[in-house]
Design a protein around this motif. Structure first.
Motif, PDB file in Angstrom:
ATOM      1  N   ARG C 462     -19.645  10.127 -68.064  1.00 26.09           N
ATOM      2  CA  ARG C 462     -20.076  11.470 -68.436  1.00 26.09           C
ATOM      3  C   ARG C 462     -20.205  12.329 -67.182  1.00 26.09           C
ATOM      4  O   ARG C 462     -20.531  11.818 -66.112  1.00 26.09           O
ATOM      5  CB  ARG C 462     -21.442  11.450 -69.149  1.00 26.09           C
ATOM      6  N   ARG C 463     -19.927  13.637 -67.346  1.00 24.76           N
ATOM      7  CA  ARG C 463     -20.295  14.588 -66.300  1.00 24.76           C
ATOM      8  C   ARG C 463     -21.805  14.795 -66.371  1.00 24.76           C
ATOM      9  O   ARG C 463     -22.489  14.195 -67.203  1.00 24.76           O
ATOM     10  CB  ARG C 463     -19.545  15.910 -66.520  1.00 24.76           C
ATOM     11  N   ARG C 464     -22.323  15.672 -65.546  1.00 21.33           N
ATOM     12  CA  ARG C 464     -23.775  15.799 -65.484  1.00 21.33           C
ATOM     13  C   ARG C 464     -24.328  16.172 -66.854  1.00 21.33           C
ATOM     14  O   ARG C 464     -23.798  17.053 -67.532  1.00 21.33           O
ATOM     15  CB  ARG C 464     -24.176  16.826 -64.425  1.00 21.33           C
ATOM     16  N   LEU C 465     -25.383  15.505 -67.249  1.00 22.64           N
ATOM     17  CA  LEU C 465     -25.932  15.675 -68.590  1.00 22.64           C
ATOM     18  C   LEU C 465     -27.064  16.689 -68.594  1.00 22.64           C
ATOM     19  O   LEU C 465     -27.825  16.804 -67.627  1.00 22.64           O
ATOM     20  CB  LEU C 465     -26.418  14.320 -69.124  1.00 22.64           C
ATOM     21  N   ASP C 466     -27.178  17.402 -69.678  1.00 27.58           N
ATOM     22  CA  ASP C 466     -28.142  18.488 -69.788  1.00 27.58           C
ATOM     23  C   ASP C 466     -29.501  17.936 -70.215  1.00 27.58           C
ATOM     24  O   ASP C 466     -29.786  17.779 -71.394  1.00 27.58           O
ATOM     25  CB  ASP C 466     -27.632  19.506 -70.807  1.00 27.58           C
ATOM     26  N   GLU C 467     -30.317  17.644 -69.228  1.00 29.66           N
ATOM     27  CA  GLU C 467     -31.617  17.045 -69.535  1.00 29.66           C
ATOM     28  C   GLU C 467     -32.595  18.082 -70.089  1.00 29.66           C
ATOM     29  O   GLU C 467     -33.510  17.744 -70.830  1.00 29.66           O
ATOM     30  CB  GLU C 467     -32.192  16.353 -68.279  1.00 29.66           C
ATOM     31  N   LEU C 469     -31.858  20.597 -72.127  1.00 29.27           N
ATOM     32  CA  LEU C 469     -31.589  20.710 -73.556  1.00 29.27           C
ATOM     33  C   LEU C 469     -32.233  19.567 -74.318  1.00 29.27           C
ATOM     34  O   LEU C 469     -32.858  19.760 -75.363  1.00 29.27           O
ATOM     35  CB  LEU C 469     -30.068  20.711 -73.788  1.00 29.27           C
ATOM     36  N   ALA C 470     -32.089  18.367 -73.782  1.00 30.19           N
ATOM     37  CA  ALA C 470     -32.638  17.188 -74.455  1.00 30.19           C
ATOM     38  C   ALA C 470     -34.145  17.320 -74.654  1.00 30.19           C
ATOM     39  O   ALA C 470     -34.680  16.940 -75.697  1.00 30.19           O
ATOM     40  CB  ALA C 470     -32.317  15.924 -73.660  1.00 30.19           C
ATOM     41  N   ALA C 471     -34.830  17.870 -73.662  1.00 35.54           N
ATOM     42  CA  ALA C 471     -36.288  17.976 -73.740  1.00 35.54           C
ATOM     43  C   ALA C 471     -36.718  19.175 -74.576  1.00 35.54           C
ATOM     44  O   ALA C 471     -37.762  19.156 -75.224  1.00 35.54           O
ATOM     45  CB  ALA C 471     -36.876  18.079 -72.338  1.00 35.54           C
ATOM     46  N   ARG C 472     -35.886  20.220 -74.562  1.00 35.30           N
ATOM     47  CA  ARG C 472     -36.278  21.432 -75.278  1.00 35.30           C
ATOM     48  C   ARG C 472     -36.118  21.254 -76.780  1.00 35.30           C
ATOM     49  O   ARG C 472     -36.969  21.659 -77.561  1.00 35.30           O
ATOM     50  CB  ARG C 472     -35.440  22.614 -74.781  1.00 35.30           C
ATOM     51  N   PRO C 474     -35.648  18.151 -78.796  1.00 42.40           N
ATOM     52  CA  PRO C 474     -35.484  16.683 -78.804  1.00 42.40           C
ATOM     53  C   PRO C 474     -34.762  16.196 -80.068  1.00 42.40           C
ATOM     54  O   PRO C 474     -35.165  16.521 -81.185  1.00 42.40           O
ATOM     55  CB  PRO C 474     -36.921  16.155 -78.775  1.00 42.40           C
ATOM     56  N   VAL C 475     -33.696  15.470 -79.849  1.00 44.56           N
ATOM     57  CA  VAL C 475     -33.013  14.748 -80.929  1.00 44.56           C
ATOM     58  C   VAL C 475     -33.164  13.280 -80.582  1.00 44.56           C
ATOM     59  O   VAL C 475     -32.494  12.774 -79.694  1.00 44.56           O
ATOM     60  CB  VAL C 475     -31.525  15.137 -81.017  1.00 44.56           C
ATOM     61  N   LEU C 476     -34.067  12.611 -81.262  1.00 43.87           N
ATOM     62  CA  LEU C 476     -34.474  11.266 -80.849  1.00 43.87           C
ATOM     63  C   LEU C 476     -33.928  10.186 -81.759  1.00 43.87           C
ATOM     64  O   LEU C 476     -34.217   9.015 -81.585  1.00 43.87           O
ATOM     65  CB  LEU C 476     -36.001  11.183 -80.798  1.00 43.87           C
ATOM     66  N   ARG C 477     -33.167  10.573 -82.746  1.00 43.66           N
ATOM     67  CA  ARG C 477     -32.587   9.581 -83.652  1.00 43.66           C
ATOM     68  C   ARG C 477     -31.408  10.212 -84.358  1.00 43.66           C
ATOM     69  O   ARG C 477     -31.302  11.429 -84.495  1.00 43.66           O
ATOM     70  CB  ARG C 477     -33.615   9.119 -84.678  1.00 43.66           C
ATOM     71  N   TRP C 478     -30.543   9.340 -84.814  1.00 50.93           N
ATOM     72  CA  TRP C 478     -29.430   9.791 -85.647  1.00 50.93           C
ATOM     73  C   TRP C 478     -29.943  10.122 -87.023  1.00 50.93           C
ATOM     74  O   TRP C 478     -30.848   9.474 -87.538  1.00 50.93           O
ATOM     75  CB  TRP C 478     -28.409   8.654 -85.720  1.00 50.93           C
TER      76      TRP C 478
ATOM     77  N   GLU D 104     -25.486   9.390 -66.326  1.00 49.60           N
ATOM     78  CA  GLU D 104     -24.020   9.434 -66.306  1.00 49.60           C
ATOM     79  C   GLU D 104     -23.409   8.042 -66.180  1.00 49.60           C
ATOM     80  O   GLU D 104     -22.270   7.834 -66.603  1.00 49.60           O
ATOM     81  CB  GLU D 104     -23.527  10.316 -65.149  1.00 49.60           C
ATOM     82  N   PHE D 114     -30.864   4.853 -78.235  1.00 40.56           N
ATOM     83  CA  PHE D 114     -30.871   5.879 -79.284  1.00 40.56           C
ATOM     84  C   PHE D 114     -30.665   5.233 -80.653  1.00 40.56           C
ATOM     85  O   PHE D 114     -31.329   5.581 -81.636  1.00 40.56           O
ATOM     86  CB  PHE D 114     -29.770   6.901 -78.981  1.00 40.56           C
ATOM     87  N   THR D 118     -33.426   4.843 -83.800  1.00 41.00           N
ATOM     88  CA  THR D 118     -33.084   5.205 -85.179  1.00 41.00           C
ATOM     89  C   THR D 118     -33.369   4.042 -86.123  1.00 41.00           C
ATOM     90  O   THR D 118     -33.924   4.224 -87.217  1.00 41.00           O
ATOM     91  CB  THR D 118     -31.599   5.600 -85.259  1.00 41.00           C
ATOM     92  N   CYS D 293     -35.475   8.153 -75.707  1.00 37.41           N
ATOM     93  CA  CYS D 293     -34.105   8.508 -75.412  1.00 37.41           C
ATOM     94  C   CYS D 293     -33.679   9.606 -76.361  1.00 37.41           C
ATOM     95  O   CYS D 293     -33.951   9.535 -77.557  1.00 37.41           O
ATOM     96  CB  CYS D 293     -33.210   7.277 -75.580  1.00 37.41           C
ATOM     97  N   VAL D 297     -25.813  17.012 -74.284  1.00 33.10           N
ATOM     98  CA  VAL D 297     -24.385  17.158 -73.984  1.00 33.10           C
ATOM     99  C   VAL D 297     -24.193  17.160 -72.472  1.00 33.10           C
ATOM    100  O   VAL D 297     -25.117  17.464 -71.716  1.00 33.10           O
ATOM    101  CB  VAL D 297     -23.795  18.464 -74.561  1.00 33.10           C
ATOM    102  N   ASP D 298     -22.979  16.807 -72.046  1.00 32.60           N
ATOM    103  CA  ASP D 298     -22.706  16.880 -70.613  1.00 32.60           C
ATOM    104  C   ASP D 298     -22.059  18.222 -70.281  1.00 32.60           C
ATOM    105  O   ASP D 298     -21.914  19.087 -71.145  1.00 32.60           O
ATOM    106  CB  ASP D 298     -21.878  15.678 -70.143  1.00 32.60           C
ATOM    107  N   ARG D 302     -19.499  17.129 -74.078  1.00 30.72           N
ATOM    108  CA  ARG D 302     -19.445  15.856 -74.801  1.00 30.72           C
ATOM    109  C   ARG D 302     -20.855  15.336 -75.089  1.00 30.72           C
ATOM    110  O   ARG D 302     -21.746  15.445 -74.240  1.00 30.72           O
ATOM    111  CB  ARG D 302     -18.688  14.809 -73.985  1.00 30.72           C
ATOM    112  N   THR D 308     -35.831  11.277 -72.141  1.00 30.57           N
ATOM    113  CA  THR D 308     -36.318  12.640 -72.281  1.00 30.57           C
ATOM    114  C   THR D 308     -37.817  12.659 -72.548  1.00 30.57           C
ATOM    115  O   THR D 308     -38.434  11.622 -72.763  1.00 30.57           O
ATOM    116  CB  THR D 308     -35.535  13.380 -73.386  1.00 30.57           C
TER     117      THR D 308
END
Lengths: 488, 448, 488, 448
Positions: C462-467, C469-472, C474-478, D104, D114, D118, D293, D297-298, D302, D308
């Motif tokens: 992965r390229r650098r991940l948006d941490e 966004l993850a904290a703002r 939170p999507v913690l499960r499918w 990464e 994750f 779930t 967790c 997106v990266d 992706r 988190t």
């Protein structure tokens, strides 16, 4: 990151193993104690672990994705089997341990033999052959021994082999001193029965036939073929490489087979391990059973015993010890896990999956033959005509899509052959993904995207390797660089 | 069915795509009479726990080397295998890959094969080695076939101190071609020079080093005599660890060296899978059986490895192949090369020295038992005793005392009364001094 | 290839496990039998194996390369230890099995305890804490219990913690109800002894100190600190995270330590496993020993027994059962493999390697402090001044070079800290390769190649991940896609 | 020293580069009096074979569940773990990686976390779950702490049928903060409604499901009562397989569900490492302990995963953290999630049904033994018997007959005479019907 050769990483004196101090004793090496260094590198355990982990990551494997190598049956390898093969009662057992101490291992051999006999409908099995080709050798040697016992050893010197046979078949026949007589195929990819019959005669020792054949087709005339060969006093050797297609649904014994090797690493999923070990037990008809190689297992009242010495007609010994015990335990675990019902289901699923691929790709690629295939789908390169893309290029482009290529240029009876065997291990989702990729590639080839193919692979650990150079100037081992040599 | 991903819905959809009414319809080319209407007479599928219970129960019936003090050799040796070996060979990428026919995505396998070939060449003192054979005995038989091809001759001389199973495998194969096999009688006290058995029709002489009775013999003179007669000297090594202590066969002039590599990395496994080592002079390389891995470059000039010289092999040459071998011992060669990489030069030399020291201690201890005669002047980690009575029942007596006390002569030379009182005994680094003392004590008791 | 979530791959009815048929019984579930579906996906074994093999290949690991995470001690994990921990005599043993059947496991605990006590020079050890932070908790609870037993539970509410401490130290102290009082560091990266002494008083319960400290330095005044704290009736808790630097060479007991946790997963190499499990036994001084948590092991005449019930001063129970047995067997195997000599050598090599890195990089990077470091080399970001490259960018660029980044922005007392711990597991060749890469990167940063850093990593899964966004959000499960939800 | 790559030459070169005369010099900051002059009083290093022999000898002293028929439960359960689980968790990339702080190059770990979160949320019927805790008991104690934080109250009510070790862990931690813990008495025959024990100062009520005696109780009404009083209901599940058969705690209104996940993938291991499960309502997520967790997106859009909400954690928040937990049970959560992925919905449901069926068979068999009384109306795979005499010696009598026949009350409630004749017995899919029959027979013999 490039991974240096282990010889380029070592240092003198270092070791990845600790051993107790060596007690001082007077050498009994008969003045043959080694004088100079061996030349092995010294590495610590962390270095060794890292070296092989890194190397491993340059391989493709069935655990990583679909591995559509036709005729090779790259199916799932259950980890249970690895665990059981390592039980000390099997793994830490010496082949010449007193027979009173090896009952459990012999039982595995006996139970495995029973399963193989029932599944093939054959009365006997020789467990010792160490791989498929070794099994072929065993079968042909048994056939030879039977002819010799009948006084026909000198007269029966010809073995019929279809053109589409695995290379090991003619190699084995020739290795055993027979003349190889090729049998042509019909336009629909099967043995030409008329041509075969025309070749029969009192000098025919046997026919070696793969069924399902290497075109992925069942030989419809199989019983007529067996009958005809038997009619002239020959035997029917069946190459069992494709047994996966019919196991549990068709018994070779019902087809007139006299000998058939079984690749435990194909049908019964012992891991291929990057090129072995395999195991090639051979089931034998009653006519051939007396000539089986030593040692063998006998059963009496539910207990099993190993017979290492025989005064009868055995043709001899094929290897020093008891066969591929480590593969026997794995294969038996696989068989017991599937059961009679599961093995038949596996064959059905393997055939269904191959037909599904054939059906879904036939509009963009060219199927070599009409009608249903068995466990593998055969395409030729007509669909690549005038594209500038060869079967090889097409295969290498599959690597860039994350797949191992299919078997190429085999069987020889089809031009630019592509032989795809999905096996029963793939989910429909996985098949659909593979089909989508193959369709995209076929369309790309026809759309003139030649560079994508001729330059492939682009995204593998290596670009295309120069095999000609390797063969022209063979470098088969590392040699120390010049200064180090001078210092020796 | 845990291994089968297709569901009933999947199957229905796939049949629809194919246009077939049923899976049975896909089997329509099978003669109707040969189609089974129901399952064969075998048990139904079992869960993992049930399979594990059933097969573990079989394994539990064995009294293996881990619970007995084991002094068994005669072609297979118990050495300690570092845990890292088994861990690494189980990496999915090694375990579940095929023969490296697509080198761009098989550099892992190919590089270790190249390293393996180098290690085998170094150990044996030879110029080239192949990527493995089934085991030592089949490698030996293939070497004889190769000698026939190289020399065009059909007479083979086998040392009487070649492992009798190896000799039998050679004879079995040789029978196919009407090769004349001269098998010398076993010489438990050590075999004399075989130079006199070589003639102008001889393809090769096969000797073992150390031999089946454990003797360590210098073959330098024999090599000269054999080669002087236009034949090849084949040296078989059944205990590869010995090469950490002994002059390599290559240095004595061997033309082909074959070996059993089981001692490093592979383990006992009741006889298989094992690992055939095959090394030769470079000039014979195109006559060698088996796979070869070679160095080359890729399209960008980077070093890489490929299977090469496959024009010798059956999948290319068919009936003109040098052997019918196809699948070999890939994973065993990996185990071997990892174990040897862990040992390294210093480790292998020390391991060999330790084996020798244990065997010396053992030989002295057993030779001190009344009535027991040590037949060896020289040995590495294995030697032969002449007992005052038949060895086979003595071995059973030792089993009752928790000791796997060696291989009786009758096991290897059945029906030969001269072998009945022989006992072939090995010691390795896995035998403690306490075990050795216990063995001597038990042997004295059994013989008393 | 993107690997879908396991929930996106499943199909109803499929399973990777076969079980025998369930006998019909009358339910005793008290009318609480589950009614609706759980929502788990169904996969076959091959799919599951492939999923996790593919996922694993997106990880970095010590088996793949140097892992210079300062303060984390990513060292080689011997496979022997994995093998031994799985012996059924340990792995298949129930924690409440009759004590007459668990002698072997208790012996492992007893022998491990002996090694830990001798190596630390301390008279007692509590084995139960389940990780380093849990060990800290244990130590502080023992200290609290000791104060309570002396009647000072209410008066001693302050714990001194250096600014450079691991975050767990203040978290633990606060969790136990103490006030955290930070102690400043000197310019040379050590505890300011004068400032410390000024903070001492009768309300001080303890000091929590890491030694070697988080700057990778040995606290020279350690014995004076211990003495001073003891002088006011406080205890000295030592964070043992860095014990790897001194094991076998220095005994914490000789430094005046009252309690210290030992990260078995650091010093004694039980694998980190992507975030645990760890194990955090705590050695205790004679003053604290009576307060240790249950259960514990006692030895008598060379035999060991487990004590689960105590009428004495134990502060209680930290977890349901007997501690991290699976880690005990691994750590003991590690200790026995090294021995007294090997452990000291490991510490020496760890310190030597860190100093080597510090020496070889100090001209292109900026070492935070002068003089020898212990097992980790600390750099700050002065060398990046005005380059537009941050410590984070620099770390991410290391990924493109095939390395895991070092610890960043810790310890807090140094600006833009980069804490490099090579451990004793690296060969000199490996250190040299790492040093060369670091030098190249440092030079590139100063040469103005900013994009190489700010865009990094370029070549990772992965390229650098948006941490953020993850904290703002939170999507913690499918959660199933909308149509599937509707169908439920 | 097989694990240490540096050679003497390396060390000399490195010291030269550093400019230090010796390694000792690098330790010059250590007070001289504290530097050891020689090795400590412990054995010297050993080879792998020697270590393996020594530790295997210890293991061999245990009479484990593989060789005994095991009916032990009370917080830890023996289930069959598919071989694939152990194979996969030993992949180097999982086993030897650190906490995924660099996402990464840690997507493997992060994606399974994750998926694990779930799975735990689905099993418990809760909205969110964390990435694991040490074990069930510490997860339970952390839940109590969390309830304190959420409610700002300091009174805790513990069911008497909560596993006594869990209760003890809660009390041990609660003592730090002066929390009032109301521990109800154990009720082997089943506990009544606890609604009456809740008051306006209550932070939480903790119940177990199924409880320590095996009873399965509906907490729906209790949940309403607890929440009506402004407190939280915490449900602890010590046998996670039960959730394949039972209404999930979330459906009964639990605020926090904690559990012991050892039963799937992890194994018995004499008590550790185990796997704490922690799930809660989404509104409490920022009060939860442990790692989380999350999806993101990266830079190229992706999907990817990161740790988190770490602003709750000690390494960021230090003394303001929600817990001091740092290292958790990563590898155990991997084992759990692989095992559960293998089972899938159908497999887990069937496994649970099989466990229940075996327990029913066992309960009927044991209740038929003269003098034995089954105390349960309801149970999943575990129940409690009242014996006609003290249970602990009976258990020893069963050991002599090759049976691990349950956990005696005295083991869990030492010193409580009311528990002396209680025996807690569990059955799982690993117990065959033959074992069950043998157990009943043996119990009758021992009690006779």
């Amino acid at each position: 990151h490039e991974e240096a050769l282990i010889f380029e990483q070592g240092q003198a004196g270092r070791s990845g193993v600790d051993l107790p101090e060596v007690p001082a004793v007077t050498s009994r090496l008969g003045n043959l104690a080694r004088k100079g260094p061996i030349g092995l590198p010294g590495l610590s355990e962390p270095q060794v672990v890292r070296h092989y982990v890194r190397l491993s990551r340059r391989n493709y494997a069935i655990d990583m994705g679909l591995y559509p190598l036709g005729s090779c049956t790259m199916k799932h390898n259950p980890r249970l089997n690895e665990k059981l093969a390592r039980l000390p009662g099997f793994a830490d057992l010496h082949p010449l341990a007193p027979l009173s101490t090896t009952e459990g291992a012999v039982e595995v051999m006996g139970v495995l033999a029973h399963w193989l006999k029932v599944l093939t409908g054959m009365p006997a099995v020789a467990l010792t052959p160490k791989a498929g080709a070794h099994g072929e050798l065993c079968g042909i040697m048994a056939i030879r021994a039977a002819h010799v016992a009948r006084g026909e050893g000198e007269t029966r010197k010809r073995i019929l082999v279809p053109e589409s046979a695995h290379g090991t078949n003619p190699a084995t026949a020739a290795y055993c001193g027979f003349t190889v007589d090729p049998v042509p195929a019909t336009a629909e990819g099967r043995v030409d029965l008329a041509a075969l019959k025309a070749k029969l005669g009192p000098d025919v020792a046997a026919i070696m036939l793969t069924n399902p054949n290497t075109c992925g087709l069942f030989e419809r005339d199989i019983r007529e073929i067996a009958e005809a060969v038997h009619g002239v006093g020959g035997y029917f050797y069946c190459d069992g490489a494709n047994f996966n297609a019919i196991v549990g649904r068709v018994r070779p014994g019902d087809l007139g087979v006299d000998a058939m090797h079984i690749n435990l690493h194909k049908t019964f999923s012992t891991p291929h391990g990057g090129g072995g070990p395999g195991a090639g037990p051979v089931v034998l008809s009653a006519a051939l059973a007396p000539f089986a190689p030593l040692p063998w297992v006998v059963e009496k009242d539910g207990r099993f015993a190993l017979v290492e010495d025989d005064k009868g007609q055995s043709f001899g010994r094929m290897a020093a010890f008891n066969g591929q015990m480590g593969m026997f335990s794995r294969a038996l675990a696989y068989m017991m896990s599937h059961g009679a019902d599961g093995l038949a289901q596996a064959a059905s699923d393997a055939v269904l999956s191959a037909n599904y691929i054939q059906a879904r790709l036939s509009d963009v690629m060219t199927a070599a033959f009409d009608g249903p295939c068995m466990h593998e789908a055969l395409f030729d390169d007509r669909f690549l005509k005038d594209t500038g893309v060869t079967t090889l290029d097409f295969a290498k482009a599959m690597i860039d899509e994350g797949y191992h290529p299919m078997t190429m240029y085999f069987p020889l009876v089809v031009h630019g052959a592509m032989l795809i065997e999905p096996t029963e291990s793939e989910s429909k989702e996985s098949l659909d993904e593979f089909i989508a990729v193959m369709r995209r590639l076929a369309e790309a080839a026809r759309a003139g995207e030649v560079d994508r193919f001729t330059g492939a692979p682009h995204y593998a650990p290596r670009r295309r390797l120069d095999e000609t150079l390797a063969a022209r100037k063979p470098v088969l081992r590392w040699t120390p660089p010049a200064p180090a040599q001078a210092a020796e | 069915m845990r291994y089968l991903p297709l569901t009933g819905d999947d199957r229905a959809e796939m049949l629809a795509a194919i246009g077939a009414p049923s899976v049975d319809d896909l089997f329509r080319d099978v003669p109707e009479a040969a189609r089974l209407s129901g399952p064969v007479d075998l048990p139904r599928h079992l869960g993992e726990f049930e399979v594990e219970q059933a097969i573990s129960a079989m394994a539990a019936k064995s009294r293996h080397s881990g619970v007995m003090a084991s002094f068994l050799g005669a072609g297979a040796y118990r050495h300690h295998i570092p845990a890292a070996v088994d861990h690494l060979i189980q990496r999915s990428e090694f375990l579940t890959s095929y023969t490296p026919y697509q080198p761009e995505i098989a550099q892992g396998t190919l590089q270790y094969l190249f390293e393996f070939q180098t290690q085998v060449a170094l150990l044996t003192g030879m110029e080239v080695a192949n990527a493995s054979m089934y085991d030592g005995s089949t490698a030996c038989a293939e070497a004889v076939e190769m000698a026939r091809r190289v020399t065009g001759r059909h007479r083979v001389v086998l040392s009487g101190n070649l492992h009798p199973h190896y000799a039998e495998v050679i004879r079995t194969l040789a029978a196919l071609h009407g090769t004349e096999v001269v098998s010398k009688p076993a010489a438990p006290g050590g075999e004399g020079d075989l130079s006199g058995d070589v003639d102008g029709g001889t393809a090769c002489v096969v000797v073992q080093y150390p031999d089946v009775f454990g003797h360590v013999t210098d073959f330098t003179a024999l090599a000269k005599a054999v080669q002087g007669a236009g034949a090849l000297l084949i040296v078989a090594v059944t205990e590869v660890v010995a090469l950490g202590a002994l002059v390599p066969p290559g240095a004595m002039g061997a033309d082909i060296v074959v070996g059993e590599g089981q001692g490093l990395g592979v383990g006992l496994q009741y006889g298989g899978p094992y690992l055939g080592l095959f090394a030769a002079r470079a000039k014979f390389v195109r006559q060698m059986p088996g796979r070869l891995c070679g160095e080359t470059v890729d399209a960008t000039g980077r070093r890489g490895f490929v299977l090469t010289l496959s024009t010798r092999e059956q999948h290319i040459r068919r009936e003109k192949a040098t052997s019918n071998i196809c699948t070999n011992s890939g994973l065993c060669s990996l185990a071997f090369t990892i174990h040897l990489s862990l040992l390294g030069e210093a480790g292998l030399v020390k391991l060999a020295a330790l084996n020798h020291a244990r065997a010396v201690t053992l030989a002295d201890a057993l030779a001190g038992v009344p009535g027991v005669k040590l037949l060896n002047q020289s040995f590495f980690n294995e030697f032969t005793l002449r007992l005052p009575k038949a060895a086979a029942p003595v071995v059973e007596g030792l089993v009752a005392r928790g000791i796997l006390g060696g291989v009786p002569g009758a096991r290897l030379w059945p029906g030969d009364p001269a072998a009945d009182d022989l006992l072939i005994v090995a010691a390795t680094e896995t035998n403690s001094e306490a075990e050795i003392a216990a063995f001597a004590k038990a042997l004295a008791e059994v013989l008393a």
